[in-house]
Design an enzyme around this catalytic site. Structure first.
Site, PDB file in Angstrom:
ATOM      1  CB  CYS A  31      -0.628   0.153   0.745  1.00 17.05           C
ATOM      2  SG  CYS A  31      -2.237  -1.347   1.209  1.00 17.05           S
TER       3      CYS A  31
ATOM      4  CE  LYS B 164       2.890 -10.174 -11.074  1.00 15.07           C
ATOM      5  NZ  LYS B 164       4.244  -9.268 -11.072  1.00 15.07           N
TER       6      LYS B 164
END
Ligand code: ME8
Length: 633
Positions: A130, A299
């Site tokens: 993040c 992913k």
């Protein structure tokens, strides 16, 4: 004055290739930009890539590449994708662009000179995924709620932005501008966050740890925190500080993001703008996640759906339509290829595609492939005209609130109305009676005009299809204007029509057989040693199942009565692998001296033994009929 409209997407990180989540946001922005252009507004649409910071430096190192070469490569992938999805961004920004770097330095200097940046110390938990610090409260079981990974503990001296100074101002601004952050659930989320004291924002990283960033203009030893850098793209992209476009577009700026980056956009960005002496953006529009198998696509979870695969398989407009029709803006949606095929076959092939083929076929059969003259109006014609106005009105209204799926529903109501108009108008019967030629022409005219209206309305969503329909009507499919359908009858009589191929051929959904996951026999770690005495404490017995039934409201548990010399009740988690009747009569092995417990409110006095197989659980049983109640040795 001409109305202006400015829409942005997040600038995407270049540590991964684009998936349907990125495609969705960018397609929504494209639909909005196309709609506003069609409404005659001066429009600017910005997208781009976010290229600095730990996360990108790590990805480049992993790829064995220099960060600049790596970001050039992945940024080019994003850039090349968008035209293939018919995205009409006016500019593509990269945070490594020279002019962006200059603007970030300029803003930092401005905020620093205003005394709103200071040097201090910090320690806390940082999620590289993040690129931000988390408070203890925000972590879930010590993990980042988004990436489900353990954050790193970091302790550093750094520069801080006095974000806390702007807390009251921000609360006030959000309260005074109910649409500042929308939909409401996200506005409430930001307000809830602001109920706690707002901390200052760490906006630098020491070069000893990270060099891949923009050097602070007031300290060579530090680079800028990636969010402080990235958010500024929204003003660089329109020429801040001196560009003329900045003055036109900043006052109407609208950002489009998913809920993952609500905090940087809802809190960091407006306070940064305020500190830099700029007005906040006009609206922050927040959508939900596209999930696959209940998880956000990512992913790392390996559940990524690639937009180009779907486009190649089903066609671009079917893909765009599905994303826009199936997601309620603001809420999460679950992606399924089967649902896409259903929509394609019903809404696109059956409703829209059939209508276009039917109307054009009729015009060729009964009107020589030309737009016939429009005769006197009957009641049904008036209703159709009103239907078109309603569809236009509802489309406009729903665009205001970003309810794109509702706009599509309104357009489809009109499509269905036209289909009914044909059935009820019975042109094939009118054609049999030469005295009704005038009525036949009118019905055909109205159907063709309705097609034009539909093409204009769908053009922001499915520009390729709209162009094909307008082309077939002898019109220019480019530069579509919404006001061209405000009045019925814009289609010129005598226009030459062109035949077109089926817009949306039906497709068969073929469920891909998933290859069974490769099974490796991985032995679970052996538990710590115990003594013989310890083992002796476990009383294992052979028992026979006498009765078996499902435990109500549980899909896992079976209630068994067993005979092990005495009758007992046990509860076993075998319902997924055995039907109750399959259990009856079997010999099982039971831990007989386990403390009684209750499972779903049902008492269990013992536990049976089972083990894993390729296909699920199997009971541990006996080769030859044992004596019930016998000890297992
Ligand atoms: O956060 N469902 O970049 P990012 C819907 N660089 N939308 C999704 C999605 C999903 N499963 N996954 C991604 C960053 N998105 C920063 C932004 S802006 C100044 C900096 C979309 O590559 C959605 O728009 O992680 C989300 O907000 C964005 O991609 C995150 O892209």
């Amino acid at each position: 004055m001409e109305k202006a409209y400015y829409i942005t997407t997040p600038i995407y990180y270049v540590n991964a290739s684009p998936h349907i989540g990125h495609a969705y946001t960018t397609i929504v922005a494209d639909v909005l930009a196309r709609y506003h252009r069609a409404a005659g507004h001066r429009t600017f649409f910005l997208t781009g890539t976010d290229e600095h910071g730990d996360k990108i430096a790590e990805a480049a190192a992993k790829a064995g590449m220099d960060p600049q070469a790596y970001t050039d490569m992945v940024s080019a992938q994003f850039r090349a994708l968008w035209p293939q999805l018919n995205i009409t961004n006016d500019y593509f920004i990269r945070t490594t662009d020279e002019n962006h770097v200059r603007v970030v330095e300029y803003v930092l200097r401005k905020v620093y000179d205003a005394g709103e940046i200071y040097f201090g110390h910090y320690e806390g938990y940082y999620c590289v995924g993040c690129e931000r610090f988390y408070t203890d409260k925000e972590l879930v079981d010590g993990l980042c709620p988004d990436h489900k990974t353990a954050p790193e503990f970091r302790k550093e001296s750094n520069y801080f932005f006095r974000m806390s100074n702007y807390q009251d101002w921000l609360i006030d601004h959000i309260k005074k501008n109910p649409d500042f952050i929308r939909p409401e659930r996200y506005r409430n989320e930001v307000l809830a966050f602001l109920r706690e004291p707002l901390e200052d924002l760490c906006i630098s990283r020491p070069k000893t740890r990270l060099t891949w960033g923009i050097t602070l203009p007031f300290d060579e030893a530090y680079v800028t925190y990636v969010w402080f850098d990235a958010l500024i793209n929204y003003i660089t992209g329109i020429g801040y500080p001196d560009g003329a476009d900045f003055r036109v577009f900043w006052p109407v700026a609208q950002h489009l993001i998913a809920k993952d980056i609500l905090k940087p956009h809802g809190i960091y960005w407006p306070t940064m703008l305020k500190a830099a002496g700029l007005e906040p953006y006009a609206h922050l529009n927040v959508h939900g996640y596209w999930n696959v198998d209940q998880s956000k696509m990512s992913k790392s979870l390996g559940n990524v759906v690639k937009p180009l695969d779907l486009k190649d398989k089903y066609g671009l407009d079917a893909f765009r339509y599905f994303l826009l029709r199936d997601m309620v803006f603001g809420l999460d949606s679950s992606f399924s290829e089967e649902a896409l095929v259903q929509r394609l076959n019903s809404d696109l092939a059956n409703d829209l595609g059939n209508l276009a083929s039917r109307v054009l076929a009729m015009a060729f059969k009964f009107a020589k492939g030309e737009v016939p003259p429009r005769g006197a109006e009957a009641d049904a014609d008036g209703a159709l005209r009103e239907g078109a106005q309603r569809a236009l009105g509802e489309t406009r209204e729903n665009f205001e609130h970003l309810s794109l799926h509702k706009a599509l529903i309104a357009i489809w109501e009109f499509i269905n109305m036209v289909n009914r108009y044909i059935v009820e108008g019975e042109p094939w019967n009118l054609a049999k009676d030469p005295s009704r030629r005038d009525r036949l022409d009118t019905v055909i005219y109205n159907c063709l005009e309705a097609l034009r209206v539909i093409a204009v309305l769908i053009s922001p969503f499915m520009p390729g299809t709209a162009e094909k329909i307008l082309g077939a009507l002898g019109l220019d499919g480019k530069g579509v204007r919404l006001d061209s359908i405000e009045n019925w009858g814009g289609l010129p009589e005598g226009n030459k029509l062109t035949r077109i191929e089926a817009l949306f051929p039906r497709v068969e959904y073929v469920r891909e057989e998933k290859a069974p996951p490769e099974r490796k026999t991985v032995m679970e770690p052996v538990k710590p040693e115990i003594t013989y005495e310890d083992f002796e404490k476990i009383d294992l017995r052979v028992a026979k199942v006498i009765t078996a039934e499902a435990v109500p409201k549980s899909n896992k548990l079976l209630k068994l009565t067993i005979d092990m010399g005495e009758e007992r009740q046990i509860v076993a988690g075998m319902a997924k692998d055995y039907k109750p009747e399959e259990m009856v009569g079997r010999y099982i092995v039971v831990v007989a001296n386990l403390k009684p417990t209750k499972l779903m409110g049902v008492e269990s006095r013992g536990m049976l033994l089972a083990t894993d197989t390729e296909g699920g659980l199997t009971l541990i049983t006996c080769d030859r009929p044992p004596k019930t109640g016998a000890r297992v040795r």
